[in-house]
Design an enzyme around this catalytic site. Sequence first.
Site, PDB file in Angstrom:
ATOM      1  N   SER A  58      36.757  44.068  41.804  1.00  0.00           N
ATOM      2  CA  SER A  58      35.331  44.115  41.452  1.00  0.00           C
ATOM      3  C   SER A  58      34.894  42.944  40.568  1.00  0.00           C
ATOM      4  O   SER A  58      33.696  42.744  40.369  1.00  0.00           O
ATOM      5  CB  SER A  58      34.999  45.421  40.704  1.00  0.00           C
ATOM      6  OG  SER A  58      35.511  46.539  41.372  1.00  0.00           O
TER       7      SER A  58
ATOM      8  N   HIS B  46      36.092  44.752  32.091  1.00  0.00           N
ATOM      9  CA  HIS B  46      35.814  46.084  31.542  1.00  0.00           C
ATOM     10  C   HIS B  46      35.800  46.038  30.021  1.00  0.00           C
ATOM     11  O   HIS B  46      36.580  45.301  29.407  1.00  0.00           O
ATOM     12  CB  HIS B  46      36.877  47.080  32.014  1.00  0.00           C
ATOM     13  CG  HIS B  46      36.805  47.365  33.481  1.00  0.00           C
ATOM     14  ND1 HIS B  46      35.797  48.125  34.037  1.00  0.00           N
ATOM     15  CD2 HIS B  46      37.599  46.988  34.511  1.00  0.00           C
ATOM     16  CE1 HIS B  46      35.985  48.205  35.350  1.00  0.00           C
ATOM     17  NE2 HIS B  46      37.063  47.529  35.668  1.00  0.00           N
TER      18      HIS B  46
HETATM   19  C1  LIG Z   1      39.863  47.650  44.448  1.00  0.00           C
HETATM   20  C2  LIG Z   1      40.260  47.046  43.136  1.00  0.00           C
HETATM   21  C3  LIG Z   1      39.296  46.796  42.162  1.00  0.00           C
HETATM   22  C4  LIG Z   1      39.639  46.265  40.938  1.00  0.00           C
HETATM   23  N1  LIG Z   1      38.668  45.940  40.042  1.00  0.00           N
HETATM   24  C5  LIG Z   1      39.007  45.430  38.839  1.00  0.00           C
HETATM   25  C6  LIG Z   1      37.997  45.058  37.911  1.00  0.00           C
HETATM   26  O1  LIG Z   1      36.802  45.098  38.195  1.00  0.00           O
HETATM   27  N2  LIG Z   1      38.385  44.640  36.683  1.00  0.00           N
HETATM   28  C7  LIG Z   1      39.694  44.580  36.324  1.00  0.00           C
HETATM   29  O2  LIG Z   1      39.965  44.255  35.181  1.00  0.00           O
HETATM   30  N3  LIG Z   1      40.677  44.851  37.223  1.00  0.00           N
HETATM   31  C8  LIG Z   1      40.361  45.253  38.462  1.00  0.00           C
HETATM   32  N4  LIG Z   1      41.325  45.520  39.394  1.00  0.00           N
HETATM   33  C9  LIG Z   1      42.720  45.280  39.038  1.00  0.00           C
HETATM   34  C10 LIG Z   1      43.115  43.808  39.164  1.00  0.00           C
HETATM   35  O3  LIG Z   1      42.568  43.226  40.314  1.00  0.00           O
HETATM   36  C11 LIG Z   1      44.625  43.733  39.199  1.00  0.00           C
HETATM   37  O4  LIG Z   1      45.130  44.474  38.111  1.00  0.00           O
HETATM   38  C12 LIG Z   1      45.153  42.310  39.090  1.00  0.00           C
HETATM   39  O5  LIG Z   1      44.536  41.466  40.016  1.00  0.00           O
HETATM   40  C13 LIG Z   1      46.654  42.338  39.304  1.00  0.00           C
HETATM   41  O6  LIG Z   1      47.129  41.029  39.214  1.00  0.00           O
HETATM   42  P1  LIG Z   1      48.646  40.712  39.505  1.00  0.00           P
HETATM   43  O7  LIG Z   1      48.824  39.277  39.181  1.00  0.00           O
HETATM   44  O8  LIG Z   1      49.494  41.709  38.823  1.00  0.00           O
HETATM   45  O9  LIG Z   1      48.823  41.015  41.058  1.00  0.00           O
HETATM   46  P2  LIG Z   1      48.521  40.097  42.320  1.00  0.00           P
HETATM   47  O10 LIG Z   1      47.247  39.391  42.203  1.00  0.00           O
HETATM   48  O11 LIG Z   1      48.698  40.958  43.519  1.00  0.00           O
HETATM   49  O12 LIG Z   1      49.652  39.003  42.254  1.00  0.00           O
HETATM   50  C14 LIG Z   1      50.988  39.269  42.600  1.00  0.00           C
HETATM   51  C15 LIG Z   1      51.513  38.057  43.321  1.00  0.00           C
HETATM   52  O13 LIG Z   1      52.895  38.218  43.564  1.00  0.00           O
HETATM   53  C16 LIG Z   1      53.181  37.612  44.785  1.00  0.00           C
HETATM   54  N5  LIG Z   1      54.440  38.146  45.299  1.00  0.00           N
HETATM   55  C17 LIG Z   1      54.709  39.428  45.692  1.00  0.00           C
HETATM   56  N6  LIG Z   1      55.943  39.524  46.181  1.00  0.00           N
HETATM   57  C18 LIG Z   1      56.504  38.276  46.079  1.00  0.00           C
HETATM   58  C19 LIG Z   1      57.754  37.739  46.439  1.00  0.00           C
HETATM   59  N7  LIG Z   1      58.716  38.457  47.052  1.00  0.00           N
HETATM   60  N8  LIG Z   1      57.992  36.436  46.189  1.00  0.00           N
HETATM   61  C20 LIG Z   1      57.043  35.655  45.615  1.00  0.00           C
HETATM   62  N9  LIG Z   1      55.815  36.115  45.292  1.00  0.00           N
HETATM   63  C21 LIG Z   1      55.546  37.408  45.515  1.00  0.00           C
HETATM   64  C22 LIG Z   1      51.985  37.992  45.633  1.00  0.00           C
HETATM   65  O14 LIG Z   1      51.862  37.156  46.769  1.00  0.00           O
HETATM   66  C23 LIG Z   1      50.850  37.845  44.666  1.00  0.00           C
HETATM   67  O15 LIG Z   1      50.256  36.572  44.703  1.00  0.00           O
HETATM   68  C24 LIG Z   1      40.998  46.008  40.647  1.00  0.00           C
HETATM   69  C25 LIG Z   1      41.954  46.224  41.638  1.00  0.00           C
HETATM   70  C26 LIG Z   1      41.591  46.698  42.881  1.00  0.00           C
HETATM   71  C27 LIG Z   1      42.598  46.860  43.942  1.00  0.00           C
END
Ligand SMILES: Cc1cc2nc3c(=O)[nH]c(=O)nc-3n(C[C@H](O)[C@H](O)[C@H](O)COP(=O)(O)OP(=O)(O)OC[C@H]3O[C@@H](n4cnc5c(N)ncnc54)[C@H](O)[C@@H]3O)c2cc1C
Length: 482
Positions: free
Chosen positions: A45, A49
């Site tokens: 989104s 927050h």
């Molecule tokens: C519908 C929805 C709405 C949301 N709205 C909000 C909001 O409004 N505000 C807010 O604060 N949060 C929100 N969130 C939460 C937020 O988007 C996530 O918490 C955040 O983006 C997570 O980031 P991340 O880096 O942990 O995960 P990701 O962005 O998924 O990054 C993980 C990365 O790891 C990589 N990876 C995975 N496996 C491997 C592997 N084997 N080898 C190498 N790389 C790998 C992936 O390719 C990916 O790039 C929302 C989430 C969703 C789904």
Amino acid sequence: MKDVTIIGAGVVGCAIARELSRYDLDVVVLEKETDVCEGTSKANSGIVHSGYDAKPGTLKARFNVEGNRLIHDLSRKLDFPFKENGSLILALEEEGRAGIEELLERGNKNGVPGLRIVEKEELRQMEPNVSENAVCALYAPTGGVVCPFNMTIAFAENAADNGVVFSFDTEVKSVEKKTDENGAVYYTVKTSDSSIDTRIVVNAAGVYSDVFHNMVSGKKLSITPRKGQYCLMDKNAGSLVSHTLFQLPTKAGKGVLVTPTVHGNLMCGPTADPADGPEDTSTTDEGLNTVLSRGALSVTSLPRMTITSFAGLRAHEEGGDFVIGEAEDAPGFIDAAGIESPGLTAAPAIGVHIAGLVKDMLKPSEKKDFISTRKGIPSIALATDEERAALIKEDPAYSKVVCRCELVTEGEIRNAITRTLGATTVDGVKRRTRAGMGRCQAGFCLARTIPILAELLGKSEEEIEKSGHGSYYLDGEIKDSF
Ligand SMILES: Cc1cc2nc3c(=O)[nH]c(=O)nc-3n(C[C@H](O)[C@H](O)[C@H](O)COP(=O)(O)OP(=O)(O)OC[C@H]3O[C@@H](n4cnc5c(N)ncnc54)[C@H](O)[C@@H]3O)c2cc1C
């Protein structure tokens, strides 16, 4: 031996990399996709927050409130779009008042500044198009909207400028705990094409973070991806509301939000559906209809002006909270796992915390030449007349419009490709410049973007991809029709 290996270049991995880049450490980020921000961080989104929602005492509550505070400052330092537009949580029936009071109390316990309940009349003044059924709302003035792509890219670019190495198209296959001749624990990370020994692993792999944790720890994690679908509407609908309107959940179901985006579109969503595995980002008629019908409950009339739809995956961990810190039985293996919402908001605070843990373990010295700021790509659409004239004088490519809908020029696209961690795909250009994000969804600019990418990457046009992994557009030359 690497000092730190981060798995995942989403917003969390990139925020951690940026904080670690303050220190004299050898840090690498391994990402299976072709660019940063290709997982959940690109499909959410985009709300910063305020922090009233999470249960007091949880990691979600702590890192949400800290992250919100940090984003205000970081958006200026690292030059990414953020607006503190304030959030309103609507009670759409009188029975909801108790729920609003509960959220106020919870928010106060979490230390959220400025929370108050607004009654019907004031609510109408704040939001003239709010639904007649809204009886009151919780007002959270520190809620905001951010560009999730540019925030992630800004962290990554700044980390890379400070010496962090990003390795794309590098899928981690396994992580193995080992002990050296002095009895110190280290890890061997095997990827699609290499093997890396590292003193510390940071697990920021989003919906796959349980997989890596479970390779080294006996205390298992279990992540279930949950899908959220959205409708993004035209900028002509963008001024319908100025605050982010949430709905208090009712008997009829969990509410969806209606919000202006930081770039002036209107967005509505998300649903909360089970996903068909960690790669299922498909949208469905049923999901999108739910988004529109539930969104319509918040406002007097929701315009049907959808220009695109998409879905993101929540990395929901069984325990219900973020899992952050060193795994109990795996020294040097640090989790940033189960980072579902509010993970985008929390990411900068998670970055600071995990960099602190690494600092305590490895005792590195701080870099004297740490670059704390980063300049984004100049935007012709947002520039004043004087700024436009100066940009065009410096580089005439800033006078050539490529994307008409979003007013993006060739100069911006060239900048996006040639800068630190530059774009190598059409989606990479889109997320850095907004070329293709407008009403025609790249119908016009795609045929101009491909040749620029080909020229600057030294490739043929047929080799240019949408987002890596063989996602080619062409099997012949583009007709020169411009
Ligand atoms: C519908 C929805 C709405 C949301 N709205 C909000 C909001 O409004 N505000 C807010 O604060 N949060 C929100 N969130 C939460 C937020 O988007 C996530 O918490 C955040 O983006 C997570 O980031 P991340 O880096 O942990 O995960 P990701 O962005 O998924 O990054 C993980 C990365 O790891 C990589 N990876 C995975 N496996 C491997 C592997 N084997 N080898 C190498 N790389 C790998 C992936 O390719 C990916 O790039 C929302 C989430 C969703 C789904």
